[in-house]
Design a protein around this motif. Structure first.
Motif, short mmCIF file in Angstrom:
data_model
loop_
_atom_site.label_atom_id
_atom_site.label_comp_id
_atom_site.label_asym_id
_atom_site.label_seq_id
_atom_site.Cartn_x
_atom_site.Cartn_y
_atom_site.Cartn_z
N SER A 193 20.87 9.17 24.92
CA SER A 193 20.01 8.15 25.76
C SER A 193 20.42 8.21 27.36
O SER A 193 21.49 8.74 27.44
N LYS A 194 19.81 7.33 27.96
CA LYS A 194 20.18 7.06 29.32
C LYS A 194 21.51 6.60 29.38
O LYS A 194 22.28 7.12 30.13
N TYR A 197 24.06 9.34 29.25
CA TYR A 197 24.13 10.08 30.67
C TYR A 197 24.73 9.47 31.80
O TYR A 197 25.53 9.81 32.50
N TYR A 198 24.46 7.92 31.71
CA TYR A 198 25.17 7.28 32.68
C TYR A 198 26.73 7.20 32.49
O TYR A 198 27.60 7.02 33.32
N GLN A 200 28.48 9.25 31.08
CA GLN A 200 29.36 10.42 31.15
C GLN A 200 29.46 10.64 32.86
O GLN A 200 30.50 11.26 33.34
N ALA A 201 28.33 10.22 33.45
CA ALA A 201 28.29 10.59 34.93
C ALA A 201 29.49 9.70 35.49
O ALA A 201 30.28 9.96 36.61
N GLY A 213 22.60 5.57 41.83
CA GLY A 213 21.85 4.29 41.39
C GLY A 213 22.40 3.66 40.05
O GLY A 213 21.67 3.02 39.60
N ILE A 214 23.74 3.99 39.67
CA ILE A 214 24.30 3.57 38.60
C ILE A 214 25.14 2.30 38.97
O ILE A 214 26.11 2.56 39.85
#
Lengths: 356, 237
Positions: A193-194, A197-198, A200-201, A213-214
């Protein structure tokens, strides 16, 4: 692109089948296993997998190495047991109360500690956990160093039918297994899911993530909250199962380290890493603690009980489990920095490359 | 109407003025070159514009919004995106996953994000590297990945901090072409660059910073013939 998608699907069916088969086998296991000791070890493994999987969301996916997760394990355990023992709240509500309390406290702690990065965050997380341990040691609510001993768990009823009376280990086995499967499913959902990804970023590069934008505080706190849900549930389950908690078991630094070790040894930031880590570590440390290894060496005739080494091992090996833990950690970090799962994947990829 | 207005922006670090009283405007669709000797305050100005530092004085107005004090994530959501002088790939994620992180700024669906990401990867020409881990890319491709990732956030204004730094002439040429392609799409760009030939070719206007102050502003021809600029670069008296 099409063949790429096809490959992905082909590759993902097999693990799902394997997972379902494994879960079914685990569900049926108590029908065939008579030994309560084997069930005991399985329950301890389940609890470790649950807390490892919880830590993995924050530490593995989001890269925030908390070495203070014992705090949330302890808060879950204390909340559930205090409610049950002194306020007659049934544990299946108490567990959720534990989750709510632990998450609420975690978010307060998180919004302070997440300003820190890297080693500073690690140190702060240890300090926070120690604050909770010392507090529990001195509070009347938590019964100080004496801890809380539960007399008995009220039977679990639906309507008037008694589902289980918690007299054997089997109900704990099933509760553990269900929470474990729930934890694994949540991890899978996060990874796909989003949020995943966020997370892991943020792990890979906080500043880059921020510029894309996180909102760092929001997503770190989200990871912490999910993580604490499972850590707290593991704590409640542990408290109910063992029937006794005190600050030096459920709020100890040892426990925080154990949670991290499970993930590092199994493989950080992977769905199955904590499970593999727990399956290896828990029986190993139990065997050491109960002197099984020394006894086995003597029984098999490799070492004589009367020899100097035999006597030494029999006396001392059970005290050395922390030392052996440490040696194991050094070996894993040196030779398998991505844990056992990462190491196995690398081997597989290498073999595939050679075959091609 | 100007898409970006910098009004009397100053940034102090203790007693040091990294930027003092810098003002200029950018029109929609243009490429603005930002040049100056080392330590002139170019990257500090970028950081002030994109929310990494609040300016000590002055205002940054983007698309009608006053940006002072906004965090970088909010700045990105408003449509302003930046790249970094030192590239910051998300090393253990694949190229397509890196770009998807950018795209997820505008959607919650992984499927939509993946489509958007693949589109951006094609723009920068990394389509056959999509599944490779970002950490294993050579520098030239990392710079392109950086551009693809910010493009995926669907910016109105793009700030590129030395995207050609450390590249060989062929790679630089590719990036120049890429910047011109992005201009064609209609995205406004501000470019920090040390390569004078490149900056003269791509820029519509140029702002020159020196010791934190704006030294000159004009089109490339005006800048090359500006005596103050030549002095700042060649060290005249």
């Amino acid at each position: 692109m099409r063949s790429f998608m096809h490959n992905m699907r082909g590759a993902s069916v097999f693990p799902i089948l394997l997972t379902v088969a494994g879960a079914t086998a685990l569900f049926l296991l108590p029908n065939f296993v008579e030994s309560t000791y084997a069930l005991h070890i399985m329950i301890l493994i389940f609890i470790s997998v649950i807390m490892g999987t919880g830590w993995n969301i924050l530490g593995g996916y989001t890269g925030q190495y908390s070495v203070g997760h014992a705090a949330y394990f302890g808060i879950g355990a204390y909340t559930t047991l205090i409610l049950m023992q002194y306020h007659q709240v049934a544990p299946w509500y108490g567990v959720w109360a534990g989750v709510v309390v632990a998450v609420a406290i975690a978010l307060v702690v998180g919004s302070i500690c997440f300003r820190l990065r890297g080693p500073y965050f690690v140190l702060a997380s240890i300090a926070v956990a120690e604050i909770f341990r010392v507090t529990a040691l001195n509070l009347r609510l938590t019964n100080g160093a004496e801890g809380i001993l539960i007399t008995d768990i009220p039977p679990f009823k639906i309507g008037n039918a008694v589902v289980t009376d918690f007299m054997s280990k089997v109900p704990f086995y099933y509760i553990g297994l269900v929470i474990l499967i729930f934890a694994i499913i949540v991890t899978w959902m996060v990874q796909n899911s989003k949020l995943g990804y966020y997370f892991q970023a943020i792990r890979e590069d906080q500043d880059a993530a921020h510029s894309l934008g996180i909102n760092l505080t929001t997503y770190k706190n989200a990871a912490l909250a999910i993580s604490v849900v499972f850590t707290s549930m593991a704590g409640s389950l542990y408290g109910l199962y063992v029937g006794f908690i005190d600050p030096s078991t459920v709020l100890a630094l040892d426990l925080s380290v154990h949670i991290v070790m499970i993930c590092i040894i199994g493989g950080i930031g992977t769905i199955w890493g904590p499970a593999i880590g727990a399956v290896i570590l828990v029986p190993f440390s139990e065997a050491l603690r109960s002197n099984m290894i020394a006894q086995a060496l003597i029984d098999s005739g490799i070492i004589s009980e009367n020899s100097r080494i035999g006597a030494f091992l029999k006396d001392q090996l059970s005290h050395a489990h922390v030392l052996i833990y440490g040696i194991l950690l050094v070996i894993v970090i040196l030779y398998m920095p991505d844990g056992i799962l990462g190491f196995a994947r690398k081997l597989l990829a290498k073999r595939r490359k050679e075959a091609a | 109407m100007a898409i970006l207005e910098i009004k009397h922006v100053s940034k102090f670090f203790g007693g040091l003025a990294a930027n003092s009283n810098v003002s200029f405007e950018m029109a929609q669709g243009m490429i603005m070159g930002l040049i100056g000797p080392n330590g002139a305050g170019k990257t500090t100005l970028f950081n002030c514009i994109t929310g990494y530092y609040p300016p000590s004085q002055g205002d940054v107005i983007f698309d009608g919004h006053r940006m002072n004090g906004l965090h970088p994530d909010a700045v990105c959501k408003l449509g302003m995106a930046r790249t970094w002088q030192k590239v910051r790939p998300l090393a253990k994620m694949s190229v397509v996953d890196n770009v998807m992180v950018g795209a997820l700024c505008r959607t919650n669906s992984l499927k939509v994000a993946r489509e958007m990401a693949i589109e951006r990867i094609k723009i920068v020409g990394l389509e056959n590297r999509a599944k490779v881990l970002a950490g294993s890319l050579p520098i030239g491709e990392r710079k392109k990945l950086e551009v693809a990732r910010v493009l995926a956030t669907q910016p109105k204004l793009l700030l590129l901090d030395e995207v050609m730094g450390g590249l060989n002439p062929t790679e630089s040429e590719e990036i120049i072409q890429l910047i011109l392609d992005i201009k064609e799409i209609g995205i406004t760009q501000m470019v920090i660059e040390h390569d004078m030939k490149a900056i003269m070719r791509i820029s519509d206007r140029i702002v020159v910073l020196s010791s934190g102050e704006k030294l000159a502003e004009g089109n490339p021809q005006e800048i090359v013939s500006n005596k103050a600029v030549v002095d700042a670069y060649l060290g005249g008296d």
